[in-house]
Enzyme design. Structure first.
Site, mmCIF file in Angstrom:
data_model
loop_
_atom_site.group_PDB
_atom_site.id
_atom_site.type_symbol
_atom_site.label_atom_id
_atom_site.label_comp_id
_atom_site.label_asym_id
_atom_site.label_seq_id
_atom_site.Cartn_x
_atom_site.Cartn_y
_atom_site.Cartn_z
ATOM 1 N N LYS A 165 4.321 40.808 14.997
ATOM 2 C CA LYS A 165 5.696 41.112 14.593
ATOM 3 C C LYS A 165 5.856 40.937 13.082
ATOM 4 O O LYS A 165 6.466 41.772 12.413
ATOM 5 C CB LYS A 165 6.684 40.217 15.361
ATOM 6 N N GLN A 217 10.416 33.021 19.731
ATOM 7 C CA GLN A 217 9.381 33.485 20.657
ATOM 8 C C GLN A 217 9.415 32.642 21.933
ATOM 9 O O GLN A 217 9.432 31.415 21.868
ATOM 10 C CB GLN A 217 8.002 33.412 19.971
ATOM 11 N N ASP A 223 16.652 40.171 19.610
ATOM 12 C CA ASP A 223 15.924 40.200 20.885
ATOM 13 C C ASP A 223 16.858 40.583 22.040
ATOM 14 O O ASP A 223 16.399 40.897 23.126
ATOM 15 C CB ASP A 223 15.340 38.806 21.181
HETATM 16 N N1 GUN Z 1 8.012 36.498 25.011
HETATM 17 C C1 GUN Z 1 7.553 37.557 25.692
HETATM 18 N N2 GUN Z 1 8.167 38.691 25.279
HETATM 19 C C2 GUN Z 1 9.041 38.330 24.327
HETATM 20 C C3 GUN Z 1 9.954 39.050 23.518
HETATM 21 O O1 GUN Z 1 10.123 40.275 23.616
HETATM 22 N N3 GUN Z 1 10.671 38.305 22.640
HETATM 23 C C4 GUN Z 1 10.526 36.978 22.539
HETATM 24 N N4 GUN Z 1 11.287 36.330 21.669
HETATM 25 N N5 GUN Z 1 9.691 36.269 23.266
HETATM 26 C C5 GUN Z 1 8.947 36.958 24.152
#
Ligand code: GUN
Length: 283
Positions: free
Chosen positions: A51, A95, A118
């Protein structure tokens, strides 16, 4: 059978994001994303790295807050409050999953809904369920964009979503319902998964079980969206679908890797740009 090429579409979206970032920068706004990573789970660290790299490539300013497993909830909340107030930050991403001693709901609810790129804050969850404008979680958002790119309209189709997590399954089902599909949501307590998948024109699966969806569970001509990511002992990445045996029965299928995964990153960037544009409008 046609491969739904998420890598190709995500490259196109990321090119477009880059252009939009250039435009925003010309008018004095640099989009910014704060990523919070707690603990040392290698998969989470790899996602956060991807990311951050994607942000850099697109010209988005990003800060990564990396914290040890032992961090207190108050300390994480302090960082979130700081990022909420920071005028250079448009998006805040924590995350998941978080360590067991942390209350995930409290953390997600502390994020300013206007910076919730998110789409996990209950405010945005509610807006998306109601069909209103809000931040859409990146993975299901990416799936919808992939379907759109290949002119697959969910309207009137029977869709089986396998997995009911807040991150993938529930928002996936919501978006498909909003697109007028008839949606079954299956999960670990579903009695006869095959009965549901066999009835589906579209199957979306993301539960992290290798080969969960087998040839005899899929009707001829079905569209398969594989959201699973599993690493085999030999290091190979695979999804939740027995791709080799299922692919020939499908009209469309996403590969793993190169399907939904790259779309998730692209849509996170899209959400960050959307937030930056909102900031600019309010200025
Ligand atoms: N853990 C697994 N997928 C995601 C996601 O799309 N965003 C976040 N913040 N954590 C995750």
């Amino acid at each position: 059978m046609i491969i739904l090429d998420g890598k190709k579409l995500s490259d196109k979206i990321r090119e477009n994001v880059k252009k939009e970032v250039d435009e925003l920068q010309k008018s004095g706004t640099t989009p910014g994303l704060a990523v919070i990573l707690v603990g040392n789970d290698p998969a989470s660290a790899a996602y956060v790295n991807m990311k951050s790299r994607a942000c850099k490539e697109a010209g988005i300013y990003s800060i990564a807050h990396e914290m040890p497993d032992s961090i207190s909830q108050e300390n994480i909340l302090d960082i979130i409050h700081m990022m909420n107030k920071n005028p250079n930050i448009d998006g805040i991403l924590v995350q998941l999953p978080l360590p067991k001693h942390i209350d995930t709901t409290a953390i997600l609810e502390a994020i300013d809904p206007n910076k919730d790129v998110d789409g996990f804050h209950p405010y945005n969850v509610g807006r998306v369920v109601a069909g209103l404008d809000g931040f859409i979680p990146a993975t299901p958002y990416g799936v919808m964009e992939l379907l759109k790119e290949y002119e697959i309209d969910p309207k009137g189709k029977n869709v089986c979503v396998v997995g009911a997590s807040n991150i993938v399954g529930k928002p996936m089902a919501t978006l498909l319902l909003n697109a007028n599909a008839t949606v079954d949501i299956c999960h670990i307590y579903t009695k006869d998964l095959k009965a549901h998948t066999l009835n589906a024109d579209i199957i979306c699966v993301g539960v992290g079980v290798v080969n969960l969806i087998k040839e005899d569970m899929v009707k001829d001509g079905a569209i398969i969206i594989d959201i699973g990511i599993n690493r085999l002992e030999n290091g190979k990445l695979v999804g939740d679908v027995d791709f080799e045996n299922v692919a020939s029965k499908c009209s469309y299928i996403t590969p793993v890797p190169g399907g939904v995964g790259p779309m998730t990153i692209a849509m996170l960037l899209e959400n960050t740009i959307k937030s930056a544009k909102n900031r600019k409008q309010k200025a």
